[in-house]
Design a protein around this motif. Structure first.
Motif, mmCIF file in Angstrom:
data_model
loop_
_atom_site.group_PDB
_atom_site.id
_atom_site.type_symbol
_atom_site.label_atom_id
_atom_site.label_comp_id
_atom_site.label_asym_id
_atom_site.label_seq_id
_atom_site.Cartn_x
_atom_site.Cartn_y
_atom_site.Cartn_z
ATOM 1 N N ILE A 123 4.349 -1.214 4.398
ATOM 2 C CA ILE A 123 2.997 -1.486 3.875
ATOM 3 C C ILE A 123 2.182 -2.242 4.922
ATOM 4 C CG2 ILE A 123 1.708 -2.868 2.186
ATOM 5 C CD1 ILE A 123 3.875 -2.060 0.126
ATOM 6 N N ALA A 124 2.794 -3.226 5.565
ATOM 7 C CA ALA A 124 2.082 -3.985 6.602
ATOM 8 C C ALA A 124 1.697 -3.086 7.766
ATOM 9 C CB ALA A 124 2.940 -5.149 7.089
ATOM 10 N N LEU A 125 2.599 -2.209 8.177
ATOM 11 C CA LEU A 125 2.307 -1.280 9.268
ATOM 12 C C LEU A 125 1.160 -0.352 8.878
ATOM 13 C CD1 LEU A 125 3.188 -0.305 12.097
ATOM 14 C CD2 LEU A 125 4.677 1.333 10.926
ATOM 15 N N ALA A 126 1.224 0.202 7.666
ATOM 16 C CA ALA A 126 0.155 1.091 7.194
ATOM 17 C C ALA A 126 -1.177 0.349 7.073
ATOM 18 C CB ALA A 126 0.542 1.703 5.845
ATOM 19 N N ALA A 127 -1.130 -0.891 6.597
ATOM 20 C CA ALA A 127 -2.369 -1.675 6.476
ATOM 21 C C ALA A 127 -2.998 -1.938 7.843
ATOM 22 C CB ALA A 127 -2.090 -2.997 5.760
ATOM 23 N N LEU A 128 -2.182 -2.282 8.825
ATOM 24 C CA LEU A 128 -2.712 -2.516 10.169
ATOM 25 C C LEU A 128 -3.275 -1.237 10.781
ATOM 26 C CD1 LEU A 128 -0.025 -4.948 11.580
ATOM 27 C CD2 LEU A 128 -2.414 -5.488 11.094
ATOM 28 N N LEU A 129 -2.568 -0.119 10.595
ATOM 29 C CA LEU A 129 -3.091 1.155 11.087
ATOM 30 C C LEU A 129 -4.359 1.564 10.350
ATOM 31 C CD1 LEU A 129 0.225 3.130 11.639
ATOM 32 C CD2 LEU A 129 -1.443 2.474 13.393
ATOM 33 N N GLY A 130 -4.401 1.312 9.041
ATOM 34 C CA GLY A 130 -5.608 1.604 8.269
ATOM 35 C C GLY A 130 -6.797 0.764 8.713
ATOM 36 N N TYR A 131 -6.558 -0.505 8.952
ATOM 37 C CA TYR A 131 -7.607 -1.382 9.456
ATOM 38 C C TYR A 131 -8.107 -0.876 10.805
ATOM 39 C CZ TYR A 131 -9.919 -5.472 11.376
ATOM 40 O OH TYR A 131 -10.833 -6.311 11.951
ATOM 41 N N LEU A 132 -7.190 -0.490 11.645
ATOM 42 C CA LEU A 132 -7.541 0.014 12.965
ATOM 43 C C LEU A 132 -8.353 1.294 12.861
ATOM 44 C CD1 LEU A 132 -7.275 -0.081 16.005
ATOM 45 C CD2 LEU A 132 -5.081 1.062 15.783
ATOM 46 N N TRP A 133 -8.000 2.149 11.910
ATOM 47 C CA TRP A 133 -8.725 3.406 11.724
ATOM 48 C C TRP A 133 -10.169 3.142 11.316
ATOM 49 C CZ3 TRP A 133 -7.830 8.175 13.145
ATOM 50 C CH2 TRP A 133 -8.586 9.194 12.591
ATOM 51 N N ARG A 134 -10.377 2.156 10.442
ATOM 52 C CA ARG A 134 -11.736 1.826 9.983
ATOM 53 C C ARG A 134 -12.513 1.027 11.017
ATOM 54 N NH1 ARG A 134 -8.723 0.359 5.821
ATOM 55 N NH2 ARG A 134 -9.259 -1.825 5.991
ATOM 56 N N ARG A 135 -11.824 0.199 11.782
ATOM 57 C CA ARG A 135 -12.479 -0.667 12.763
ATOM 58 C C ARG A 135 -11.763 -0.544 14.108
ATOM 59 N NH1 ARG A 135 -15.349 -5.632 11.265
ATOM 60 N NH2 ARG A 135 -14.565 -6.084 13.316
ATOM 61 N N PRO A 136 -12.062 0.507 14.883
ATOM 62 C CA PRO A 136 -11.340 0.705 16.132
ATOM 63 C C PRO A 136 -11.492 -0.456 17.108
ATOM 64 C CG PRO A 136 -12.988 2.433 15.804
ATOM 65 C CD PRO A 136 -13.014 1.541 14.598
ATOM 66 N N ARG A 137 -12.565 -1.193 17.015
ATOM 67 C CA ARG A 137 -12.747 -2.355 17.873
ATOM 68 C C ARG A 137 -11.807 -3.491 17.471
ATOM 69 N NH1 ARG A 137 -14.683 -1.064 22.242
ATOM 70 N NH2 ARG A 137 -16.895 -0.962 22.650
ATOM 71 N N GLY A 138 -11.258 -3.436 16.251
ATOM 72 C CA GLY A 138 -10.339 -4.465 15.791
ATOM 73 C C GLY A 138 -9.052 -4.502 16.601
ATOM 74 N N LEU A 139 -8.790 -3.426 17.337
ATOM 75 C CA LEU A 139 -7.593 -3.366 18.160
ATOM 76 C C LEU A 139 -7.706 -4.245 19.394
ATOM 77 C CD1 LEU A 139 -4.884 -1.884 18.603
ATOM 78 C CD2 LEU A 139 -6.154 -0.184 19.867
ATOM 79 N N ALA A 140 -8.883 -4.609 19.793
ATOM 80 C CA ALA A 140 -9.084 -5.288 21.071
ATOM 81 C C ALA A 140 -8.316 -6.601 21.179
ATOM 82 C CB ALA A 140 -10.568 -5.538 21.298
ATOM 83 N N GLY A 141 -7.944 -7.210 20.091
ATOM 84 C CA GLY A 141 -7.266 -8.500 20.153
ATOM 85 C C GLY A 141 -5.940 -8.485 20.872
ATOM 86 N N ALA A 142 -4.994 -7.702 20.425
ATOM 87 C CA ALA A 142 -3.675 -7.642 21.062
ATOM 88 C C ALA A 142 -2.930 -6.414 20.552
ATOM 89 C CB ALA A 142 -2.899 -8.911 20.774
ATOM 90 N N PRO A 143 -3.249 -5.227 21.036
ATOM 91 C CA PRO A 143 -2.678 -3.997 20.475
ATOM 92 C C PRO A 143 -1.162 -3.915 20.556
ATOM 93 C CG PRO A 143 -4.116 -3.534 22.343
ATOM 94 C CD PRO A 143 -4.163 -4.988 22.113
ATOM 95 N N LEU A 144 -0.580 -4.496 21.560
ATOM 96 C CA LEU A 144 0.873 -4.407 21.693
ATOM 97 C C LEU A 144 1.581 -5.290 20.675
ATOM 98 C CD1 LEU A 144 1.163 -4.464 25.582
ATOM 99 C CD2 LEU A 144 1.065 -2.481 24.062
ATOM 100 N N VAL A 145 0.898 -6.299 20.172
ATOM 101 C CA VAL A 145 1.481 -7.223 19.196
ATOM 102 C C VAL A 145 1.422 -6.636 17.789
ATOM 103 C CG1 VAL A 145 1.221 -9.499 18.140
ATOM 104 C CG2 VAL A 145 0.949 -9.224 20.607
#
Length: 186
Positions: A123-145
């Protein structure tokens, strides 16, 4: 830690053509935690280079991982498959530094069933991927983390999964550290 070094190599060389895909494929072939980082690296590629580069890179990485593991699958298919599925299906003892340590040690709560930890991590993985899908700029913080964060919720959240997180955070945040925006998609 070879898988983490290969992921870092893929990230650092991500503006090149084929090298990042090969390095990422080797990381996938080496250890399971690389599979959690994989979608976030591909999402960053999608954001920076566009869809055709991202999908091509993902396909090359998966093919490399399959080719590296092919001799093991051919030699002993049952052992190869059981090794891949061991983290999910093997009756491993709960261990690690994540959420499950509180239930196992009876410090603050009782242990949840093993499946509950797996579901929480997914669920956490899906939520993070879902957030990223809606806000691609949200990845800029630390994508590898981001890809490893859900493992904190898993049944086995071994310390070695998280040993490279500080380095991943520093390297993954290179656009901010260098003071420039990522390249526009092609």
């Amino acid at each position: 830690p070879l898988w983490a070094l290969l992921v870092l190599g893929a990230w650092i060389t991500r503006r090149r053509t084929w090298l990042p895909a090969v390095l990422l494929g080797l990381a996938l072939a080496d250890r399971q935690p690389a599979w959690f980082v994989f979608p976030f690296v591909i999402a960053a590629t999608l954001r920076e280079r566009g869809g055709s580069v991202a999908w091509r890179r993902a396909a090359i990485a998966v093919v490399v991982a399959v080719l590296v593991n092919a001799p093991f699958v051919v030699a002993a298919p049952e052992r190869a498959v059981s090794g891949i599925l061991a983290p999910l299906l093997a009756p491993l003892v709960a261990d690690g530094v994540g959420l499950m340590q509180f239930g196992v040690a009876d410090r603050y709560t009782t242990a949840l069933p093993r499946a509950a930890y797996t579901i929480l991590a997914l669920i956490a993985l899906a939520a993070l991927l879902g957030y990223l899908w809606r806000r691609p700029r949200g990845l800029a913080g630390a994508p590898l983390v981001w890809g490893l964060a859900p493992l904190w919720l898993a049944w086995r959240s071994l310390q070695n999964y998280f040993a490279f997180l500080p380095l991943f955070a520093l390297v993954g945040d290179d656009e901010i550290a260098m003071g420039h925006e990522p390249d526009p998609p092609h």
